[in-house]
Design a protein around this motif. Structure first.
Motif, PDB file in Angstrom:
ATOM      1  N   GLY A 354     -29.708 -43.529   8.415  1.00 32.47           N
ATOM      2  CA  GLY A 354     -30.393 -44.686   7.857  1.00 32.47           C
ATOM      3  C   GLY A 354     -31.582 -45.145   8.669  1.00 32.47           C
ATOM      4  O   GLY A 354     -32.358 -45.981   8.205  1.00 32.47           O
ATOM      5  N   ALA A 355     -31.750 -44.631   9.891  1.00 34.56           N
ATOM      6  CA  ALA A 355     -32.905 -45.008  10.721  1.00 34.56           C
ATOM      7  C   ALA A 355     -34.089 -44.135  10.318  1.00 34.56           C
ATOM      8  O   ALA A 355     -34.433 -43.153  10.978  1.00 34.56           O
ATOM      9  CB  ALA A 355     -32.576 -44.826  12.204  1.00 34.56           C
ATOM     10  N   ILE A 356     -34.736 -44.509   9.202  1.00 38.34           N
ATOM     11  CA  ILE A 356     -35.786 -43.662   8.626  1.00 38.34           C
ATOM     12  C   ILE A 356     -37.141 -43.872   9.296  1.00 38.34           C
ATOM     13  O   ILE A 356     -38.078 -43.131   9.032  1.00 38.34           O
ATOM     14  CB  ILE A 356     -35.904 -43.920   7.107  1.00 38.34           C
ATOM     15  N   SER A 357     -37.259 -44.896  10.121  1.00 35.75           N
ATOM     16  CA  SER A 357     -38.520 -45.133  10.826  1.00 35.75           C
ATOM     17  C   SER A 357     -38.246 -45.889  12.114  1.00 35.75           C
ATOM     18  O   SER A 357     -37.159 -46.446  12.302  1.00 35.75           O
ATOM     19  CB  SER A 357     -39.494 -45.928   9.949  1.00 35.75           C
ATOM     20  N   LEU A 358     -39.243 -45.907  12.980  1.00 36.15           N
ATOM     21  CA  LEU A 358     -39.112 -46.644  14.239  1.00 36.15           C
ATOM     22  C   LEU A 358     -39.025 -48.142  13.962  1.00 36.15           C
ATOM     23  O   LEU A 358     -39.747 -48.658  13.115  1.00 36.15           O
ATOM     24  CB  LEU A 358     -40.309 -46.339  15.137  1.00 36.15           C
ATOM     25  N   LYS A 359     -38.153 -48.818  14.671  1.00 40.71           N
ATOM     26  CA  LYS A 359     -38.012 -50.271  14.524  1.00 40.71           C
ATOM     27  C   LYS A 359     -38.087 -50.925  15.894  1.00 40.71           C
ATOM     28  O   LYS A 359     -37.407 -50.498  16.827  1.00 40.71           O
ATOM     29  CB  LYS A 359     -36.676 -50.630  13.866  1.00 40.71           C
ATOM     30  N   ARG A 360     -38.904 -51.961  16.024  1.00 41.61           N
ATOM     31  CA  ARG A 360     -39.005 -52.715  17.268  1.00 41.61           C
ATOM     32  C   ARG A 360     -38.003 -53.859  17.255  1.00 41.61           C
ATOM     33  O   ARG A 360     -37.924 -54.605  16.284  1.00 41.61           O
ATOM     34  CB  ARG A 360     -40.428 -53.234  17.459  1.00 41.61           C
ATOM     35  N   GLY A 361     -37.248 -53.990  18.336  1.00 41.74           N
ATOM     36  CA  GLY A 361     -36.216 -55.013  18.418  1.00 41.74           C
ATOM     37  C   GLY A 361     -36.780 -56.376  18.790  1.00 41.74           C
ATOM     38  O   GLY A 361     -37.969 -56.538  19.087  1.00 41.74           O
ATOM     39  N   ARG A 362     -35.893 -57.386  18.777  1.00 48.61           N
ATOM     40  CA  ARG A 362     -36.315 -58.754  19.023  1.00 48.61           C
ATOM     41  C   ARG A 362     -36.876 -58.924  20.444  1.00 48.61           C
ATOM     42  O   ARG A 362     -37.828 -59.668  20.649  1.00 48.61           O
ATOM     43  CB  ARG A 362     -35.137 -59.716  18.815  1.00 48.61           C
ATOM     44  N   PHE A 363     -36.283 -58.251  21.436  1.00 45.23           N
ATOM     45  CA  PHE A 363     -36.795 -58.362  22.797  1.00 45.23           C
ATOM     46  C   PHE A 363     -38.226 -57.834  22.877  1.00 45.23           C
ATOM     47  O   PHE A 363     -39.089 -58.438  23.523  1.00 45.23           O
ATOM     48  CB  PHE A 363     -35.901 -57.593  23.770  1.00 45.23           C
ATOM     49  N   GLU A 364     -38.490 -56.715  22.221  1.00 48.31           N
ATOM     50  CA  GLU A 364     -39.831 -56.134  22.266  1.00 48.31           C
ATOM     51  C   GLU A 364     -40.828 -57.013  21.534  1.00 48.31           C
ATOM     52  O   GLU A 364     -41.972 -57.169  21.962  1.00 48.31           O
ATOM     53  CB  GLU A 364     -39.808 -54.731  21.648  1.00 48.31           C
ATOM     54  N   LEU A 365     -40.405 -57.619  20.412  1.00 45.10           N
ATOM     55  CA  LEU A 365     -41.286 -58.513  19.665  1.00 45.10           C
ATOM     56  C   LEU A 365     -41.621 -59.777  20.453  1.00 45.10           C
ATOM     57  O   LEU A 365     -42.659 -60.388  20.255  1.00 45.10           O
ATOM     58  CB  LEU A 365     -40.648 -58.892  18.324  1.00 45.10           C
ATOM     59  N   ALA A 366     -40.697 -60.174  21.348  1.00 43.78           N
ATOM     60  CA  ALA A 366     -40.909 -61.389  22.149  1.00 43.78           C
ATOM     61  C   ALA A 366     -41.715 -61.122  23.410  1.00 43.78           C
ATOM     62  O   ALA A 366     -41.920 -62.038  24.212  1.00 43.78           O
ATOM     63  CB  ALA A 366     -39.558 -61.992  22.524  1.00 43.78           C
ATOM     64  N   GLN A 367     -42.186 -59.901  23.599  1.00 41.21           N
ATOM     65  CA  GLN A 367     -42.880 -59.536  24.841  1.00 41.21           C
ATOM     66  C   GLN A 367     -43.999 -60.524  25.166  1.00 41.21           C
ATOM     67  O   GLN A 367     -44.865 -60.816  24.340  1.00 41.21           O
ATOM     68  CB  GLN A 367     -43.458 -58.121  24.700  1.00 41.21           C
ATOM     69  N   GLY A 368     -43.963 -61.047  26.380  1.00 42.12           N
ATOM     70  CA  GLY A 368     -44.945 -62.014  26.817  1.00 42.12           C
ATOM     71  C   GLY A 368     -44.631 -63.438  26.434  1.00 42.12           C
ATOM     72  O   GLY A 368     -45.274 -64.374  26.911  1.00 42.12           O
ATOM     73  N   GLY A 369     -43.633 -63.626  25.563  1.00 41.95           N
ATOM     74  CA  GLY A 369     -43.290 -64.954  25.071  1.00 41.95           C
ATOM     75  C   GLY A 369     -41.885 -65.370  25.449  1.00 41.95           C
ATOM     76  O   GLY A 369     -41.430 -65.132  26.572  1.00 41.95           O
ATOM     77  N   THR A 370     -41.189 -65.971  24.478  1.00 45.16           N
ATOM     78  CA  THR A 370     -39.861 -66.527  24.726  1.00 45.16           C
ATOM     79  C   THR A 370     -38.877 -65.981  23.707  1.00 45.16           C
ATOM     80  O   THR A 370     -39.190 -65.898  22.515  1.00 45.16           O
ATOM     81  CB  THR A 370     -39.891 -68.065  24.599  1.00 45.16           C
TER      82      THR A 370
END
Length: 592
Positions: A354-370
């Motif tokens: 089911g992992a048909i594409s790369l997915k960025r997790g919440r930690f990576e999306l929060a990079q530089g922030g909170t």
């Protein structure tokens, strides 16, 4: 030689169109002289006309626009070697002034820099304007290989994306060309290890693609046999293309991250993130927020459900140096063991079914922030261990990946549980508790800040009235007395819902006790003021019964007698439990 347009990039690359008829129409129309099928191209997009020995290109009022040498132009006189951009297609204008033999020699040499310049615009605009993700990367890959074949006479070539040599080899195993005459695996390994590669024996050149400073892919080409002597020149061209391609993929990656962040923030952001209140408890809490916010330290927010812990977390973020970076909220109570790693750390394509594409997790999306870990006390012990490791090392790997990513984030956690007691009972890891509980901020319950209740109620009434397009002045004296006496076990969230209900169901300019939830009516004051409420209630009952008699049992007529909205009268009858008494009164009146 006649003037002409040469397609130097796009689906019709290499096609030539003579301009000896005086006018040439470009667009999606089937009868256009240059028929293009891209959806961004207008039906009749632009026209090139000859006027007084010169040629003028005119945009036909399209929304996408016509570009000459990268600049949007409504009309433009064309000069030799000008580039016309229409959607994905780039056409080069040749004036025809050169001698035929000179043109034959000059065209290939002139076309290459034109193609490379156009390539940068095409990749950037398409990466930013079209859909993002795996599908868009595939489009870019196909375009890049098409460009390579235009510039370098090649037998075959591959372009692969991956974060490591093992990733590239895995992708090659998936996408291996069925008619390939050579095994590229050994060449890919050399490109990863050595960088730019030139192999005279195999007639192969290869270059790595670097995305944001790290390995992101590889481009390998086998040239035609007669071109092996020019392998060094072809490697320089391939290196230039790889540099431009990296820009396109990086832009695509940034857009994907921004869109994911936006989707998360739109789902989580409330209409207003301010904290309302002036009680001593709230003032003490806000003072602590002001002191802690600028310090880049981990914070644990405790308090009962509905007290506004996420508002405090947002206030900490907004007052910090990270305020211009993302604030990503994670509901830990909703994460199962199966979803935890994928949601928080992301996953690589093909990491699991089911992992048909790369997915960025919440930690990576929060990079530089909170990152805000809400209800962190609900995490199961195995998940607590994984979270502790991330907080300690400040690095992570995507599920199915091998590359380690550094984390630059601030962690704020919240819970309505007594974590110290959970640690004592063995339900929560002590080391994780101490890692989170660097600074503790307690969110006071509403019953400990009762002086804020009228202020909060008025604030929520105004917000709900604006949304429902109703005019509400405020609470009646009786309704305000009731909300002050109520204990509010659901805290601020329950008060907000109560005020929204009052706005939706009420018909008066003032919120009346009958507009409040049943829970408040059931806990109305019983002591000195009880007599007042009892007498008011009795007067309402008698007035309603008399109105029904005057209206002949018709609730609409009864409402008219009382000067009330019919729906409001029905709600009063239900809240006061008058239905059976009305029926008995009407039956008795009919018997007389």
């Amino acid at each position: 030689m006649s003037a002409e347009l040469i397609v130097v990039n796009g689906p019709k690359a290499g096609t030539r169109y003579r301009l000896d008829k005086g006018e040439l129409v470009i667009g999606r129309a089937t009868n256009a002289n240059v028929a293009l099928s891209e959806p961004e191209v207008g039906w009749r997009h632009c026209v090139v006309r000859q006027q007084g020995g010169r040629f003028l290109v005119s945009d036909l009022k399209t929304s996408a626009g016509t570009y000459v040498n990268g600049m949007r132009s409504a009309e433009r006189w064309l000069e030799d070697k000008d580039q016309i951009g229409i959607g994905r297609t780039i056409l080069m204008f040749r004036s025809g002034e050169a001698a035929p033999e000179e043109a034959v020699v000059a065209a290939p040499a002139d076309t290459k820099p034109v193609l490379l310049a156009a390539c940068s615009l095409v990749f950037l605009f398409r990466a930013l304007a079209a859909s993002i993700g795996e599908a868009q990367n595939k489009i870019l890959q196909k375009q890049i290989l098409g460009l390579v074949s235009d510039l370098i006479p090649m037998q075959e070539g591959i372009l692969l994306l991956g974060n490591s040599c093992s990733d590239l080899l895995a992708r090659y195993a998936e996408e291996r060309p069925s008619q390939s005459s050579i095994d590229f695996e050994r060449v890919l390994v050399r490109v990863c290890e050595e960088g730019a590669l030139e192999d005279q024996d195999l007639g192969i050149i290869g270059v790595p693609l670097y995305l944001s400073g790290v390995l992101g892919g590889a481009l390998v080409v086998r040239v035609q046999d007669q071109e092996i002597s020019r392998l060094t020149a072809h490697l320089e061209t391939l290196t230039a293309i790889a540099s431009l391609a990296s820009i396109g993929f990086e832009a695509n990656q940034e857009v994907e991250t921004l869109k994911a962040e936006n989707a998360l923030l739109q789902a989580q952001i409330a209409t207003n993130t301010g904290i309302v209140g002036a009680s001593p408890a709230i003032r003490r809490m806000l003072e602590l927020v002001e002191r802690v916010a600028p310090r880049d330290t981990t914070v644990l927010i405790t308090g009962e459900s509905g007290t506004g812990k996420e508002l405090i977390a947002r206030a900490l973020h907004q007052r910090s140096s990270r305020r211009d970076r993302p604030f990503i909220a994670v509901n830990c109570a909703a994460l199962s063991e199966n979803l935890f790693e994928s949601e928080l750390f992301g996953h690589e394509k093909g990491a699991f079914t089911g992992a048909i594409s790369l997915k960025r997790g919440r930690f990576e999306l929060a990079q530089g922030g909170t990152i805000f870990l809400d209800e962190v006390g609900e995490l199961k012990p195995p998940l607590q261990a994984k979270l502790l490791r991330i907080l300690q090392e400040r690095t992570f790997e995507r599920v199915g990946g091998t590359q380690s990513h550094d984390l630059d984030i601030r962690v704020i956690a919240a819970t309505n549980r007594d974590l110290a007691e959970d640690v004592h009972e063995g339900k929560f890891r002590e080391d994780l508790y101490h890692r989170l509980n660097v600074v503790n901020i307690d969110s006071p319950p509403l019953r400990e800040r009762k002086e804020d209740i009228p202020l909060l109620a008025q604030y929520f009434l105004q917000r709900s009235a604006e949304r429902c397009k109703r005019h509400v002045k405020g609470l009646s004296r009786e309704a305000e007395e009731m909300i002050m006496q109520y204990n509010w076990p659901g805290n601020v969230r329950e008060l907000e819902n109560a005020m929204e209900r009052a706005v939706v169901l009420g018909v008066s300019e003032w919120v009346l006790p009958e507009d409040l939830p049943e829970a408040l009516l059931e806990t109305a004051p019983r002591e000195a003021s009880a007599r007042y409420h009892l007498s008011v209630g009795q007067a309402k009952r008698e007035a309603i019964l008399d109105a029904y008699i005057q209206g002949g049992g018709d609730y609409k007529q009864a409402a008219k007698v009382l000067g009330l909205h019919p729906n409001y009268l029905l709600r009063l009858v239900r809240n006061l439990g008058l239905r059976e008494e009305i029926n008995r009164t009407l039956a008795s009146a009919a018997g007389r």
